[in-house]
Scaffold this motif. Structure first.
Motif, PDB file in Angstrom:
ATOM      1  N   LYS A  48       0.908  -1.257  -0.323  1.00  0.00           N
ATOM      2  CA  LYS A  48       0.234  -0.201  -0.183  1.00  0.00           C
ATOM      3  C   LYS A  48       0.985   0.966  -0.045  1.00  0.00           C
ATOM      4  N   GLY A  49       2.621   0.659   0.008  1.00  0.00           N
ATOM      5  CA  GLY A  49       2.914   2.550   0.001  1.00  0.00           C
ATOM      6  C   GLY A  49       3.859   2.698   1.185  1.00  0.00           C
ATOM      7  N   ASN A  50       3.294   2.262   2.214  1.00  0.00           N
ATOM      8  CA  ASN A  50       3.923   2.534   3.427  1.00  0.00           C
ATOM      9  C   ASN A  50       5.372   1.633   3.396  1.00  0.00           C
ATOM     10  N   GLU A  51       6.658   2.622   3.754  1.00  0.00           N
ATOM     11  CA  GLU A  51       7.703   1.977   4.055  1.00  0.00           C
ATOM     12  C   GLU A  51       8.878   2.735   5.455  1.00  0.00           C
ATOM     13  N   PHE A  52       9.502   2.023   5.972  1.00  0.00           N
ATOM     14  CA  PHE A  52       9.712   2.300   6.926  1.00  0.00           C
ATOM     15  C   PHE A  52      11.308   1.651   6.423  1.00  0.00           C
ATOM     16  N   ARG A  53      12.414   2.836   7.614  1.00  0.00           N
ATOM     17  CA  ARG A  53      13.713   2.296   8.121  1.00  0.00           C
ATOM     18  C   ARG A  53      13.647   2.143   9.085  1.00  0.00           C
ATOM     19  N   PHE A  54      14.552   1.384   9.304  1.00  0.00           N
ATOM     20  CA  PHE A  54      15.234   1.494  11.284  1.00  0.00           C
ATOM     21  C   PHE A  54      16.735   0.894  10.977  1.00  0.00           C
ATOM     22  N   GLU A  55      17.201   1.254  12.154  1.00  0.00           N
ATOM     23  CA  GLU A  55      18.719   1.294  12.338  1.00  0.00           C
ATOM     24  C   GLU A  55      18.554   1.199  14.000  1.00  0.00           C
ATOM     25  N   ARG A  56      19.584   0.111  14.756  1.00  0.00           N
ATOM     26  CA  ARG A  56      19.572   0.061  16.197  1.00  0.00           C
ATOM     27  C   ARG A  56      21.607  -0.146  16.135  1.00  0.00           C
TER      28      ARG A  56
END
Length: 200
Positions: free
Chosen positions: A102-110
């Motif tokens: 649906k076009g929802n995109e996230f980036r994550f970083e620890r």
């Protein structure tokens, strides 16, 4: 039964259902990973393998929670979900990207600091991918995966592994691709590992 009681019961059942769904997706991933290791190499499934699995699941739970609270997006109720999780063997840092159709995109970083063999100042940052975000992205290695997105969504592992073998690079990073589908109240998981490589 009085309308007020009906409303209260409905709210309780809805919240309970959402909590169950939220936990079920992680339980399904954990079960899948345990069974995959046992199938591929039963002797390698030990306390360290369990800890690695639980650590990965815990991080994913935190990422989902941040996305839900901060961006009002609940990835536990979608039909198809895609995750690339990266881990650096040298530093212990991790990062990844998560998206749906649906076009929802996230980036994550620890990230964290290691002092006297203890983890301190640990941070887990999660950001929604927008044009503004991409203009200042601090996860350049994840942008290298852009050409793989369509292949991942199609589960075209043969082409992905071909690209990997043709463009291999020396790196401490290793990745895991997760494809999660939700149908008839059940989650199905498909995962495969990726070594770091550069797409020319």
């Amino acid at each position: 039964m009085k309308p007020k009681i009906l409303i209260i019961l409905t709210v309780i059942l809805t919240i309970g259902s959402q909590c169950a769904n939220g936990q079920e997706i992680f339980d399904t991933i954990r079960k899948y990973r345990v069974e995959r290791i046992k199938k591929e190499n039963p002797k390698s499934f030990d306390s360290e393998a369990k800890e690695t699995i639980n650590s990965g699941i815990s991080e994913l739970e935190k990422v989902f929670s941040i996305i839900k609270k901060k961006y009002k997006t609940d990835f536990t109720v979608i039909d198809s979900l895609f995750i690339i999780s990266g881990y650096d063997l040298e530093t212990g840092f991790s990062n990844g990207r998560i998206w749906d159709k649906k076009g929802n995109e996230f980036r994550f970083e620890r990230k964290f600091e290691l002092k006297n063999f203890k983890i301190e100042n640990e941070t887990l940052s999660v950001e929604k991918v927008t044009p503004k975000y991409l203009s200042r992205a601090e996860f350049p290695i994840l942008q290298d995966f852009d050409p793989l997105i369509e292949l991942i969504e199609k589960k075209d592992t043969s082409e992905i592994f071909k690209l990997q073998s043709e463009n291999a690079t020396l790196s401490g990073w290793s990745y895991n691709v997760s494809i999660i589908t939700h149908y008839n109240g059940k989650y199905k998981i498909f995962e495969f590992p990726l070594s770091s490589f550069w797409i020319k």
